[in-house]
Write a protein that holds these residues in place. Structure first.
Motif, mmCIF file in Angstrom:
data_model
loop_
_atom_site.group_PDB
_atom_site.id
_atom_site.type_symbol
_atom_site.label_atom_id
_atom_site.label_comp_id
_atom_site.label_asym_id
_atom_site.label_seq_id
_atom_site.Cartn_x
_atom_site.Cartn_y
_atom_site.Cartn_z
ATOM 1 N N GLU A 96 0.827 -1.202 0.000
ATOM 2 C CA GLU A 96 0.000 0.000 0.000
ATOM 3 C C GLU A 96 0.867 1.261 0.000
ATOM 4 N N VAL A 97 1.951 1.222 0.747
ATOM 5 C CA VAL A 97 2.874 2.355 0.770
ATOM 6 C C VAL A 97 3.494 2.547 -0.612
ATOM 7 N N LYS A 98 3.914 1.471 -1.225
ATOM 8 C CA LYS A 98 4.516 1.536 -2.559
ATOM 9 C C LYS A 98 3.507 2.053 -3.585
ATOM 10 N N ALA A 99 2.253 1.614 -3.477
ATOM 11 C CA ALA A 99 1.221 2.075 -4.406
ATOM 12 C C ALA A 99 0.971 3.571 -4.238
ATOM 13 N N ARG A 152 1.397 6.478 -7.066
ATOM 14 C CA ARG A 152 0.323 7.425 -7.386
ATOM 15 C C ARG A 152 0.818 8.862 -7.294
ATOM 16 N N ALA A 153 1.589 9.153 -6.255
ATOM 17 C CA ALA A 153 2.120 10.501 -6.089
ATOM 18 C C ALA A 153 3.066 10.849 -7.231
ATOM 19 N N LYS A 154 3.880 9.896 -7.641
ATOM 20 C CA LYS A 154 4.833 10.135 -8.718
ATOM 21 C C LYS A 154 4.117 10.336 -10.055
#
Length: 77
Positions: free
Chosen positions: A62-65, A69-71
């Motif tokens: 979830e952190v990686k996702a 998304r932010a990138k």
């Protein structure tokens, strides 16, 4: 002058909307999984067996996702 150039466009729109568009754009295929309870369930109104599977949550994914998304979406603002 504008009416003469607008009339053909309106005529094309009217003709295109009146015909049965995509009527013959279908492929009749045999369903190879017909009757498979894993795909369709035991009854047409029931849920399929494959939708009943649950997976354990992994917070690191979830952190990686969220980082992705932010990138991807932060530069578009």
């Amino acid at each position: 002058m504008k009416l003469k150039s607008l009339l053909p466009a309106l005529l094309i729109v009217a003709l295109a909307s009146s015909c049965d568009y995509q009527k013959n754009n279908r492929i009749k295929q045999k369903d190879v999984r017909q009757g498979d309870t894993y795909v369709y369930g035991v009854h047409p109104d029931s849920a399929a067996a494959q939708t009943k599977q649950t997976y354990t949550a992994k917070p690191e994914l979830e952190v990686k996702a969220n980082e992705l998304r932010a990138k991807l979406y932060s530069a578009k603002k």
